[in-house]
Design an enzyme around this catalytic site. Sequence first.
Site, mmCIF file in Angstrom:
data_model
loop_
_atom_site.group_PDB
_atom_site.id
_atom_site.type_symbol
_atom_site.label_atom_id
_atom_site.label_comp_id
_atom_site.label_asym_id
_atom_site.label_seq_id
_atom_site.Cartn_x
_atom_site.Cartn_y
_atom_site.Cartn_z
ATOM 1 C CG HIS A 36 -0.543 0.078 2.526
ATOM 2 N ND1 HIS A 36 -0.310 1.278 3.171
ATOM 3 C CD2 HIS A 36 -0.286 -0.880 3.440
ATOM 4 C CE1 HIS A 36 0.073 1.045 4.419
ATOM 5 N NE2 HIS A 36 0.100 -0.254 4.609
ATOM 6 C CG ASP A 60 2.149 0.616 8.276
ATOM 7 O OD1 ASP A 60 1.804 0.041 7.219
ATOM 8 O OD2 ASP A 60 1.365 0.856 9.210
ATOM 9 C CD GLU A 107 -3.318 -1.209 4.982
ATOM 10 O OE1 GLU A 107 -3.177 -2.284 5.579
ATOM 11 O OE2 GLU A 107 -3.066 -0.103 5.525
ATOM 12 C CD GLU A 108 -2.131 2.448 7.439
ATOM 13 O OE1 GLU A 108 -2.937 1.990 8.272
ATOM 14 O OE2 GLU A 108 -0.934 2.116 7.407
#
Length: 487
Positions: free
Chosen positions: A267, A279, A311-312
């Site tokens: 992502h 991340d 994604e988050e």
Amino acid sequence: MPRPAEAALLSTSLIPTDNSTYEALPLVDSESLQALITHEALNASALELFAIANASVKEYGHPTRVIGSGGHYKTLGWIEKQLKNMSDYYTYEKQEFKALNGMVFNHSLSVNGVKVLDEKPFQLTPAAHVYWADLVVIDNLGCEDIDYAPLNASLSTNTVALIKRGECPFGNKSSLAGKWGASAALIYDPESDEIITGTLGTPTNTTVGTLGISKTLAESLIAQKNAGVPLKINMFIAAYVGFIKTKNIIATTIHGDQDNIVALGAHSDSVEAGPGINDDGSGTISLLNVAAQLTNFKINNAVRFAWWAAEEEGLLGSNFYAYNLTALENSKIRLFMDYDMMASPNFEYQVYNGSNELNPPGSEELKQLYIDYYESKGLPWVLIPFDGRSDYVGFIETGIPAGGIAAGAEGKNSQNGEVLDKCYHALCDDVTNLNWDAFLTNTQLIAHSVATYANSLEGFPLREPPKVASSADVPYKFNLHGNFYIM
């Protein structure tokens, strides 16, 4: 599931007509592709990505690559620029979709007039302006209506709910608190003193402004309540939540069997709180490096690299892609591999525990590929739940076998008991938050996975008929989905 009207596949690069250069390349093999992955290239990419995240400083006050930010738009441009430089090997698509976006401008919390210094807002929290409200401790984990009986029993109509983390998404807790009359919510982790944060996901009509607090503060408040001490809460959140357009980027090799596609993804976005260099900047970088080096080889099967947006916010980009595949497009994807957080500082070599009994056939073979690789290097590995935490979900739910690896998020290392990534979803997830041994090893493993299946799918289970996902009947459904466990 019907294809939403806003789905849009935009520009694709041109396919060259001269294949002579490609035909002169050697057939891909794992050792040769792995040898081209270097610390130096990974480091250079990490530095570039952190500089890109700084494009958001003026707007957000710190570097971030959250969707809708300058840092994320520049991340997408950075990926596209590199793909354009490989236009003789890949075509690429930009798939636009709508996603919720939110921003917290400022926030504060005080108890009996004393300011609390350590609290964090949840992503996609609505605004809140609560003055001198009563604190109400919620029973159990706050996932059922019955848990909110204390709100119903309270004589006050001006309340803030104190809720434990666990079992259900944060957004469910916030929405239930509002449904039963709370003006705002505080959430804490009963297992850790870390100040909790995350996303509330898609808001409902009853979602309330929500902050995360520490276990220490929560337990102090509960003890005071039990002792009969009156507690009055002032809570302020200046925020907005709205829809924006963002996009996935999907690159596919021009060559190789287009009826047997080897797919992998990472992502491209971070949380709002920080730049997200581990991340999932690490996965983004790993895929770009492997894609670049794969151009030195011929392949038998087509390879598709994907960078998912949002994604988050709840796996939105990957789910949007998977659910909008036609049955024919779906059937051509033989497998999907998810690479989210490759370089956690206190890492474990984590392998998703997929099985052919519970997941589409081939998921177990992917798991074994990763295990065999780590064992060939004499490296310890651990299995982690294949429970819906990352971007493989939409593929599993539509019948595509999937697997993946990770280096760890907010959990603890099974060997030393320390947090795997102390900067998970935090401002300090920058270039100093990467373990370079894990980063190199995992990127080389990604190269191994690509080379293995780009060369041959012999022995890999044939695809079953595609699954048609719907809100009423989704196959391979997970217990934890979306906004509770998100990497």
